[in-house]
Enzyme design. Sequence first.
Site, PDB file in Angstrom:
ATOM      1  N   GLY A 124       0.795  -1.217   0.000  1.00  0.00           N
ATOM      2  CA  GLY A 124       0.000   0.000   0.000  1.00  0.00           C
ATOM      3  C   GLY A 124       0.827   1.266   0.000  1.00  0.00           C
ATOM      4  O   GLY A 124       0.368   2.309  -0.472  1.00  0.00           O
ATOM      5  N   GLU A 147       3.448  -9.110  -1.943  1.00  0.00           N
ATOM      6  CA  GLU A 147       2.116  -9.702  -1.772  1.00  0.00           C
ATOM      7  C   GLU A 147       2.075 -11.212  -1.942  1.00  0.00           C
ATOM      8  O   GLU A 147       1.260 -11.888  -1.296  1.00  0.00           O
ATOM      9  CB  GLU A 147       1.131  -9.040  -2.748  1.00  0.00           C
ATOM     10  CG  GLU A 147       0.711  -7.639  -2.352  1.00  0.00           C
ATOM     11  CD  GLU A 147       1.725  -6.575  -2.730  1.00  0.00           C
ATOM     12  OE1 GLU A 147       1.504  -5.399  -2.401  1.00  0.00           O
ATOM     13  OE2 GLU A 147       2.761  -6.916  -3.358  1.00  0.00           O
ATOM     14  N   ASP A 155      -1.068  -5.202  -5.935  1.00  0.00           N
ATOM     15  CA  ASP A 155      -2.254  -4.419  -6.275  1.00  0.00           C
ATOM     16  C   ASP A 155      -1.978  -2.927  -6.161  1.00  0.00           C
ATOM     17  O   ASP A 155      -0.883  -2.494  -6.492  1.00  0.00           O
ATOM     18  CB  ASP A 155      -3.435  -4.869  -5.403  1.00  0.00           C
ATOM     19  CG  ASP A 155      -3.228  -4.565  -3.927  1.00  0.00           C
ATOM     20  OD1 ASP A 155      -2.094  -4.729  -3.435  1.00  0.00           O
ATOM     21  OD2 ASP A 155      -4.210  -4.188  -3.242  1.00  0.00           O
TER      22      ASP A 155
END
Length: 362
Positions: A124, A147, A155
């Site tokens: 993030g 991830e 993502d």
Amino acid sequence: MNGNAATLTFLADPHVLTFADQCAGRIRLDRPKALHSLDLGMVRQMTQALLDWRSDDDVRIVMIDHAGGRGFCAGGDVVSIAKDTPKGGTLGRDFFFEEYRLNHLMYTYPKPGVVFMDGIVMGGGVGIACPCRYRVVTERTVFAMPETTIGLFPDVGGGRYLSRLRGRSAQYLALTSARLDGADCIALGLANFYLPSDALDAVKAEIAASPEKAESILAGAAVPPPPARIVERLPTIDHLFASDDFDVVLAALEADGGEWATDTLAALHKRSPTACKVSLRMLVESPRQLHFVDEMRMEYAIMARMHRAPDFAEGVRALLIDKTGDPRWSPPTAAEVTPAMVDAYFEPLPPAEAWTPLPAYR
């Protein structure tokens, strides 16, 4: 999850500071014990600040940094999500929906952003760093998309950012969770200014006072980075990670037999096979997404399914909760992850469940 987030005023979150500093809007992450990992309240406050500053003529630039500690941002608060999901909670759905709205807001924001990637920048943290026009790294930067170690995929726009890197470095970074230093980030184009960490405070003050000079201020304070270690490895990466088929990548590493290939193969055997195959497929699909909104819609459909799959909870348990490092993936091997299983993650969600940007950005 609320479709009218642009009109809401959220409660202040103690873990992120948003304030005006001369001509700059400042976002300062302040959750050092968690390496400034993002939770839903932090995402909401950052979103609200950006929406407020968008029409504020006194705010001409946005600067993002962290309050202290060794991390800029280690990602999202996946432990809370992993604990909530089996109970039937909606934290994961709400967090990713709103986090992706923040990512999209930043990517399309009309005012320039400066991010100071001083310390750990993962997951993030990458999602709030890469949309910025000016991306500053230091001798303390550690950049990664880890991830696949917890059963997820890169993502927060990772498909867009990684798939545009040179050669097959995207596939290597997505699969292995390899860590880059500041010099590596400059070499790959993930950052554009390398500054000594002890110069940051003075630079921030100068930019806040004269935002129109941000680029020249950063250029004047920048120093030549040390040699990037990844550069000499790129030809090998291009060769061994040439395939979009994870099974072929594993076979290529095994056939090579060299020390680096053997170590890399061992690392990949510790990753979620499903996550690795989904990640490779995403890097094929991402360049086909015409706009960033399309990228976010695709990534959310994948994440809506993946954060509820067994590998996510198991990966978080093994890496972050019990810290045993012994995840039991399901399926346990790459050979058992079929194309149909991967395809299922990429199916569009029903309209009522699909991701949408903030109303003003539709």
